[in-house]
Write an enzyme that holds these catalytic residues in place. Structure first.
Site, PDB file in Angstrom:
ATOM      1  N   GLU B 198       0.830  -1.217   0.000  1.00 36.14           N
ATOM      2  CA  GLU B 198       0.000   0.000   0.000  1.00 36.14           C
ATOM      3  C   GLU B 198       0.863   1.265   0.000  1.00 36.14           C
ATOM      4  O   GLU B 198       0.602   2.196  -0.750  1.00 36.14           O
ATOM      5  CB  GLU B 198      -0.950   0.009   1.209  1.00 36.14           C
ATOM      6  CG  GLU B 198      -1.996  -1.100   1.201  1.00 36.14           C
ATOM      7  CD  GLU B 198      -2.751  -1.203  -0.112  1.00 36.14           C
ATOM      8  OE1 GLU B 198      -2.938  -0.171  -0.788  1.00 36.14           O
ATOM      9  OE2 GLU B 198      -3.145  -2.315  -0.490  1.00 36.14           O
ATOM     10  N   HIS B 201       2.304   2.126  -3.315  1.00 35.58           N
ATOM     11  CA  HIS B 201       1.388   2.841  -4.215  1.00 35.58           C
ATOM     12  C   HIS B 201       1.580   4.353  -4.048  1.00 35.58           C
ATOM     13  O   HIS B 201       1.494   5.111  -5.022  1.00 35.58           O
ATOM     14  CB  HIS B 201      -0.061   2.471  -3.914  1.00 35.58           C
ATOM     15  CG  HIS B 201      -0.508   1.182  -4.553  1.00 35.58           C
ATOM     16  ND1 HIS B 201      -0.318   0.917  -5.901  1.00 35.58           N
ATOM     17  CD2 HIS B 201      -1.143   0.097  -4.052  1.00 35.58           C
ATOM     18  CE1 HIS B 201      -0.826  -0.287  -6.179  1.00 35.58           C
ATOM     19  NE2 HIS B 201      -1.314  -0.805  -5.079  1.00 35.58           N
ATOM     20  N   GLU B 221       0.826  -2.026  -9.937  1.00 31.24           N
ATOM     21  CA  GLU B 221       0.595  -3.138  -9.011  1.00 31.24           C
ATOM     22  C   GLU B 221       1.883  -3.921  -8.753  1.00 31.24           C
ATOM     23  O   GLU B 221       2.175  -4.322  -7.628  1.00 31.24           O
ATOM     24  CB  GLU B 221      -0.462  -4.080  -9.589  1.00 31.24           C
ATOM     25  CG  GLU B 221      -1.871  -3.697  -9.205  1.00 31.24           C
ATOM     26  CD  GLU B 221      -2.018  -3.593  -7.699  1.00 31.24           C
ATOM     27  OE1 GLU B 221      -1.637  -4.536  -7.005  1.00 31.24           O
ATOM     28  OE2 GLU B 221      -2.506  -2.566  -7.221  1.00 31.24           O
ATOM     29  N   HIS B 299      -4.402  -6.494 -11.266  1.00 32.92           N
ATOM     30  CA  HIS B 299      -3.911  -7.428 -10.248  1.00 32.92           C
ATOM     31  C   HIS B 299      -3.604  -8.806 -10.824  1.00 32.92           C
ATOM     32  O   HIS B 299      -3.144  -9.690 -10.116  1.00 32.92           O
ATOM     33  CB  HIS B 299      -4.926  -7.586  -9.109  1.00 32.92           C
ATOM     34  CG  HIS B 299      -5.070  -6.361  -8.260  1.00 32.92           C
ATOM     35  ND1 HIS B 299      -5.983  -5.380  -8.530  1.00 32.92           N
ATOM     36  CD2 HIS B 299      -4.388  -5.959  -7.160  1.00 32.92           C
ATOM     37  CE1 HIS B 299      -5.879  -4.420  -7.628  1.00 32.92           C
ATOM     38  NE2 HIS B 299      -4.910  -4.739  -6.788  1.00 32.92           N
TER      39      HIS B 299
END
Lengths: 115, 377
Positions: B198, B201, B221, B299
């Protein structure tokens, strides 16, 4: 098409909902959640009907997209058919959905165990 | 704690400076005295970039040069835009804050733990705090990066999002974690590599800014998985041979047939369960999944660049973050643009490897071979 009056004892809040969720950090595509509110406990059915009304679901555009998608968020496709033939489908990015629509989507998703 | 050691970090900094100068200004690198604080030949916009995005040792030099230029020429505007944001927080300090949403969805929620505060009784709060701290330490100690934006950005996390929520995400400004439904998923704060995923990102947002759709989205991703995996390996002091290369190991609830969400080592093998289906990730371009869902399968297709990183790291041996990680980090920060394709990432990492370790070096050969094996080159 049959209408409600012809059937007599018609509850206008009876709805069939189909929710498909994709995305998320796990990238899973779980089976669609299919719910008939007539089959739900009355309290649950009323809650769903209230959330549909609050989200003004039948007035939403067919596509609610985020201009800048946030990583790992969910995308949803929700179709609702009301008895009487009213039907509406909305595809949306979670981060672009209003608070009321989010509450509806999350609530329907968690109904999966009741179907 | 610095895995490179002081001397080697200095040397790497010089190589990177030459690289940046060549790329940005097309000036021959040998004409530039790297250690000199008065390199007025370097435009101020480039110095600003270096002072923010260069390796730690280099940022200091770039900053000194900017200050010197300002004194010489009286150009206060050279420093505009840096100011307190850059220097208000000393490098290395963290500013973590954890919020409790108590099953609401209105961010951020109630503040329950700040930097340096005592442990909470809530494991979600403590995991969000600890794992974001390890991730920040990893980026600082390995790459000289000062938080998500490299300017000491606060690390805010909100836990207990909604009820039984099966997700974690970065909303552009903070992390958000659900509790999991207990049927498929446990709490999303549980795994260090998910929190590393996370936060990465966020790093990508401030660097290449990879658009979250199609191949650039799958690269976005993949960088999150690659750095998430490296954070875990770094914390556990694992070599490439000792690492499991899974993402989100232990996140599934009891009863789900699966080891993890994804595998960099063997994409497509992480889970196979009657309830949630089978891991759909490809490891080769021939199996690239076209289609609209999940922003064009971001993903899913991330399995291809994920596996390329695994191949490079294992070919080079040792610790993944020392060489393969450095090549990937430089490519993310200095090469890729928002709409980069897999081929752009392949060429970019090839170029970064050449700059860092030399043309036709063992490292560059490993990068080339990896992208060939996954069918991108």
């Amino acid at each position: 098409m049959r209408d409600g009056a012809a059937l007599g004892a018609f509850d206008v809040s009876n709805m069939r909902l189909k929710l498909i969720r994709t995305g998320g950090v796990a990238g899973l595509a779980p089976p669609p959640v299919v719910v008939d509110t007539a089959a739900l406990p009355e309290k649950e059915a009323q809650r769903v009907a209230a959330l549909v009304a609050e989200a003004r679901f039948f007035h939403l555009p067919a596509v609610v997209r985020s201009r800048k998608p946030q990583p790992d968020r969910f995308q949803y496709s929700l179709v609702i058919e009301q008895e009487g033939g009213r039907r509406h489908a909305v595809r949306c990015d979670e981060e672009a959905a209003s608070g009321a629509l989010c509450r509806l989507l999350h609530a329907v998703q968690t109904l999966k165990n009741l179907t | 704690m610095n895995p490179f050691g002081k001397l080697s970090l200095e040397r790497k900094s010089e190589i990177t400076l030459k690289d940046v100068i060549m790329k940005k200004s097309h000036v021959a690198p040998c004409s530039i005295p790297v250690g000199c604080p008065v390199c007025t030949i370097i435009p101020s916009h480039m110095l600003r970039h270096l002072s923010r995005h260069g390796p730690a040792a280099l940022r200091e030099k770039a900053w000194q040069t900017l200050q010197h230029s300002e004194r010489l020429r009286g150009q206060r505007d050279v420093l505009a835009g840096l100011g307190a944001g850059r220097w208000g927080v000393s490098p290395g300090s963290k500013r973590r804050t954890i919020y409790d949403l108590s099953h609401d969805t209105v961010l951020p929620g109630k503040r329950v733990r700040g930097e340096g505060d005592a442990k909470s009784r809530d494991v979600h709060v403590n995991e969000a705090y600890d794992h974001s701290g390890v991730t920040a330490d990893f980026f600082r100690q390995v790459f000289g990066r000062n938080s998500v934006d490299d300017q000491g950005m606060r690390l805010d996390s909100s836990v207990h999002y909604y009820t039984d929520f099966d997700n974690a995400f970065w909303n552009g400004a903070q992390m958000v974690y659900g509790d999991g439904d207990g049927v498929v998923f446990q709490r999303f704060t549980k795994c260090l590599d998910i929190i590393g995923h996370e936060l990465t990102h966020g790093v990508t947002q401030y660097e290449a800014g990879l658009a979250y759709q199609g191949q650039s989205g799958a690269l976005n991703e993949s960088f999150s998985d690659v750095f998430g995996s490296m954070v875990k390996q770094w914390k556990k002091k694992q070599t490439v041979a000792g690492a499991d290369w899974w993402i989100g190991e232990g996140l599934f609830a009891r009863g789900v047939r699966g080891d993890a969400l994804r595998s960099l080592k063997a994409p497509g093998t992480a889970y196979d369960d009657p309830q949630i289906g089978r891991d759909p990730q490809p490891a080769h371009m021939r199996d690239y999944v076209k289609g609209g869902a999940d922003h064009g399968g971001v993903h899913t297709n991330s399995g291809i660049p994920n596996h390329a990183f695994y191949l490079v790291a294992t070919a080079l041996g040792g610790h993944s973050w020392e060489k393969a990680g450095k090549i990937w980090y430089d490519t993310l920060c200095a090469v890729l643009r928002p709409h980069a394709t897999f081929a752009d990432a392949a060429r970019g990492t090839l170029r970064s490897a050449g700059i860092l370790y030399g043309s036709a070096s063992r490292e560059q050969d490993a990068v080339k071979s990896a992208w060939q094996q996954v069918g991108v080159l």
